[in-house]
Design an enzyme around this catalytic site. Structure first.
Site, mmCIF file in Angstrom:
data_model
loop_
_atom_site.group_PDB
_atom_site.id
_atom_site.type_symbol
_atom_site.label_atom_id
_atom_site.label_comp_id
_atom_site.label_asym_id
_atom_site.label_seq_id
_atom_site.Cartn_x
_atom_site.Cartn_y
_atom_site.Cartn_z
ATOM 1 N N ARG A 47 87.523 45.960 21.302
ATOM 2 C CA ARG A 47 87.538 45.716 22.738
ATOM 3 C C ARG A 47 87.804 44.235 22.943
ATOM 4 N NH1 ARG A 47 84.392 42.118 22.180
ATOM 5 N NH2 ARG A 47 84.403 41.958 24.428
ATOM 6 N N ALA A 49 90.366 41.857 25.762
ATOM 7 C CA ALA A 49 91.784 42.010 26.123
ATOM 8 C C ALA A 49 92.775 41.636 25.003
ATOM 9 C CB ALA A 49 92.064 41.227 27.406
ATOM 10 N N ASP A 236 90.468 39.911 31.697
ATOM 11 C CA ASP A 236 91.243 41.083 31.269
ATOM 12 C C ASP A 236 92.585 41.168 31.966
ATOM 13 O OD1 ASP A 236 88.290 41.815 30.707
ATOM 14 O OD2 ASP A 236 89.542 43.155 29.495
ATOM 15 N N ASN A 246 87.342 40.504 35.020
ATOM 16 C CA ASN A 246 86.611 40.356 33.749
ATOM 17 C C ASN A 246 85.414 41.305 33.812
ATOM 18 O OD1 ASN A 246 86.310 39.034 31.152
ATOM 19 N ND2 ASN A 246 84.490 38.063 32.001
ATOM 20 N N LYS A 247 84.635 41.306 32.778
ATOM 21 C CA LYS A 247 83.508 42.229 32.633
ATOM 22 C C LYS A 247 82.636 42.263 33.885
ATOM 23 C CE LYS A 247 82.934 44.447 30.009
ATOM 24 N NZ LYS A 247 83.365 45.866 30.119
HETATM 25 O O1 MRU Z 1 85.100 46.247 28.044
HETATM 26 P P1 MRU Z 1 85.455 45.101 27.137
HETATM 27 O O2 MRU Z 1 84.401 44.756 26.153
HETATM 28 O O3 MRU Z 1 86.820 45.299 26.516
HETATM 29 O O4 MRU Z 1 85.579 43.862 28.117
HETATM 30 C C1 MRU Z 1 85.895 42.614 27.578
HETATM 31 C C2 MRU Z 1 85.855 41.513 28.549
HETATM 32 O O5 MRU Z 1 85.591 41.681 29.711
HETATM 33 C C3 MRU Z 1 86.260 40.163 28.020
HETATM 34 O O6 MRU Z 1 85.573 39.151 28.675
HETATM 35 C C4 MRU Z 1 87.769 39.963 28.239
HETATM 36 O O7 MRU Z 1 88.485 41.040 27.691
HETATM 37 C C5 MRU Z 1 88.259 38.711 27.653
HETATM 38 S S1 MRU Z 1 88.262 38.785 25.904
HETATM 39 C C6 MRU Z 1 88.898 37.364 25.246
#
Ligand code: MRU
Length: 348
Positions: A47, A49, A236, A246-247
């Site tokens: 997981r 991005a 993301d 983002n998350k």
């Molecule tokens: O659901 P996930 O764990 O894939 O979400 C990840 C995030 O929100 C990260 O902060 C984002 O992808 C940036 S990773 C460098």
């Protein structure tokens, strides 16, 4: 940490450190075909991005290995790529990687399947290696924003595990640490998948960078007490106006940072920008299985039959950002103009 995504020539397969079971166990999940790759993406074996983008790039190669079975390999392959591209909706790096492969195929339509496989494997290896270089560059630019003695808050995991290595937000933190700045990190635990508590804490602790985990709902108190000097998070998908998905929970952290006057930075590579997306409100937000919220491990924590929300992302308005750290430097407001000038020009 760069061995969490490996392509094994011997097994002709992609090996992924299984992030579902970290930090308790370090086991690898093997992707030998498109079905495995989609499963790994959807269940979050891998997981983050940029890591999703690298996985998808190898996934295209695995799809090309598989496409020979059955009549009409071109149609088979086009269908597999479509399925792969739709594995998760929010991180644009997934589509970016698949489109990159499609474009290379379109540029040489007469390649036979073996030729295409060789081309895509080489391209996937290049995307993989480039991602580490990009993150290191981002770390160099972002480190200048961090002062000696700062405590830096981050949300989710935007570290080595979320990329091919080094990380985006954690790349900025690593960059500052490597410059000798004595910094501390607060990792928000990031309910419900606990990327902060499990993954950010795991990788920083392993490298001896001081990290302390906070419940997501402690953010206001910590900022009110002056315990946070900077916030750095990943993204993301970033819209043309700088709105950044983002998350889930990131938007709330940004609002609190604005209230308490704490600088709030997003760190993301050019591949995370989606210039076709004018405002962030149009970014698709993934909704994940209720089970992630209703259960902790095997144990159910909500009464059976009660509905829950499980939106996996939110969108932070660009007006709340102090800057966006990219491999090309730090972008500042006005974001629409500066994103078009820097990212638009590099991507075209
Ligand atoms: O659901 P996930 O764990 O894939 O979400 C990840 C995030 O929100 C990260 O902060 C984002 O992808 C940036 S990773 C460098």
């Amino acid at each position: 940490m760069t061995d969490h995504i490996q392509f094994s020539a011997e097994r002709d397969a992609l090996l992924l450190l299984d992030q579902r079971i970290l930090p308790g166990r370090e086991d690898y999940f093997v992707c030998a075909n498109t079905k495995d790759t989609i499963y790994a993406l959807q269940t979050m074996v891998v997981r983050g991005a940029p890591a999703i983008g690298v996985t998808a790039a190898y996934g295209c190669y695995l799809a090309a290995r598989e496409a020979a079975a059955g009549a009409g390999w071109r149609d088979n392959l086009a269908r597999l790529l479509k399925e792969l591209e739709n594995a998760r909706p929010t991180a644009v790096n997934l589509r970016w990687a698949v489109e990159k492969m499609r474009a290379a195929w379109a540029a040489e339509p007469n390649l036979d399947l073996l030729g295409l496989q060789a081309k895509w494997l080489a391209m996937a290896k290049d995307v993989h290696a480039r991602d580490i270089e990009i993150n290191t560059a981002m770390g160099r630019h972002g480190a200048l924003l961090i002062d000696d003695g700062d405590t830096v808050m981050t949300h989710c995991n935007a570290g080595a595990l979320a990329t091919a290595g080094y990380g985006t937000a954690l790349g900025v933190i690593r960059g500052a640490w490597e410059q000798g700045k004595k910094i501390r990190v607060i990792a928000n635990e990031t309910r419900p998948f606990l990327q902060g508590a499990r993954l950010t804490a795991y990788e920083l602790h392993k490298e001896g960078i001081p990290v302390r985990v906070a419940c997501d709902n402690a953010c206001a108190l910590l900022m009110q007490r002056g315990m946070v000097q900077k916030v750095v998070v990943g993204a993301d998908r970033i819209a043309a106006n700088g709105d950044a998905a983002n998350k889930i929970g990131t938007f709330g952290v940004a609002l609190l940072a604005r209230h308490f006057g704490v600088p709030f930075y997003v760190a993301a590579p050019a591949s995370t920008f989606d210039l076709s997306m004018p405002p962030g409100a149009a970014i698709p937000i993934e909704e994940r299985t209720p089970r992630e919220v209703t259960h902790v491990g095997e144990h159910q924590i909500t009464p059976p039959g009660v509905d829950v929300f499980n939106y996996a992302f939110d969108v932070t308005l660009s007006e709340l950002l102090t800057g966006i750290v990219t491999e090309h430097g730090v972008l500042r407001a006005p974001y629409r103009e500066n994103i078009a000038a820097i990212i638009g020009a590099k991507e075209s």
